[in-house]
Design an enzyme around this catalytic site. Sequence first.
Site: not given
Ligand SMILES: Cc1cc2nc3c(=O)[nH]c(=O)nc-3n(C[C@H](O)[C@H](O)[C@H](O)COP(=O)(O)OP(=O)(O)OC[C@H]3O[C@@H](n4cnc5c(N)ncnc54)[C@H](O)[C@@H]3O)c2cc1C
Length: 299
Positions: A172, A222, A292
């Site tokens: 992560r 998570s 996380e």
């Molecule tokens: C139902 C559900 C299931 C999930 N299952 C998983 C799973 O199986 N495995 C897993 O790893 N995660 C899981 N997640 C968590 C999440 O989807 C992941 O961590 C995903 O990678 C986050 O991406 P995001 O675009 O939503 O990031 P955001 O939530 O928008 O941001 C997360 C972090 O990344 C940074 N960020 C986002 N985009 C950029 C960019 N372009 N440049 C620089 N920084 C950036 C943000 O500033 C923040 O600190 C789940 C979430 C949900 C709601």
Amino acid sequence: MTYELAADTFTGLKLLKDEPLSKYTHTKTGGPADWLAFPETVDQVKAIVSYVHAHQIPLTVLGNASNLIVKDGGIAGLTLILTKMKQITVHDDVVTAQAGAAYIDVTIAARDASLSGLEFAAGIPGSVGGAVFMNAGAYGGETKNVVASATVMTPAGEIKTINNKELAFGYRHSAVQEGHMVVLSADFKLTPGDFDAIKAEMDDLNARRAAKQPLELPSCGSVFKRPTGYYAGKLIHDSGLQGYTVGGAQVSTKHAGFIVNIGNGTASDYQAVIRHVQATVKEKFGVQLETEVRIIGRD
Ligand SMILES: Cc1cc2nc3c(=O)[nH]c(=O)nc-3n(C[C@H](O)[C@H](O)[C@H](O)COP(=O)(O)OP(=O)(O)OC[C@H]3O[C@@H](n4cnc5c(N)ncnc54)[C@H](O)[C@@H]3O)c2cc1C
């Protein structure tokens, strides 16, 4: 603190003032962004990054807001949501996706081109930028295994392409975090495979996800990292915490590792549940759970 910003500071890009982020987060919680924009081009991102750098305005970059708790005080300065930068292209065995593309859409593009390697991410509801930032992973797969390189913008506005090694992926974690970089796009190097086999695996993983996870309610996935030698969900389950509720935030009765918004939950409710879970698991098992999910913004 006041900022040198107005709705029309950037030509051709509207800035929204005091925009509630609960409209965009997967938990449906979070206070307002002082200013919020949805850039559509790299040039717009560059103009913004250069401006905030020169004027010392705090900048927060979000993707799908699926791994976030934005505190109820909202986010100072300028927040960017990159979901309008979502182009995906396939050349031979490389899929190139802009940061705001949904990771799920990238897995579908790979599947449709009969490219294997991204099946694990079939149900991860983040963006490409968030997946690189977090090294998102599931079912034994990790983003680090498929990203050949990422194009990023440094806080000073320099655009560069960094390779897998330089991204220094860990659990992560990626170098994007300490470098305060903006991920603009990523190249996924995949392996030619069989469409039916790829589809079958993705469908199976999505079915497993739907059976185990409370996808019918808002959440941020998570909440806690996997502690060495344990599973966070099992520790929480064994602590009898499923169903524990503060306001509208509840430890899921379906999956102990998730905290769901059962209605009108706030970020403060989420934070209170997280603190209680951490204290209880520490007391019962001596294990310190680390989040996380990223908790950002003002109290
Ligand atoms: C139902 C559900 C299931 C999930 N299952 C998983 C799973 O199986 N495995 C897993 O790893 N995660 C899981 N997640 C968590 C999440 O989807 C992941 O961590 C995903 O990678 C986050 O991406 P995001 O675009 O939503 O990031 P955001 O939530 O928008 O941001 C997360 C972090 O990344 C940074 N960020 C986002 N985009 C950029 C960019 N372009 N440049 C620089 N920084 C950036 C943000 O500033 C923040 O600190 C789940 C979430 C949900 C709601």
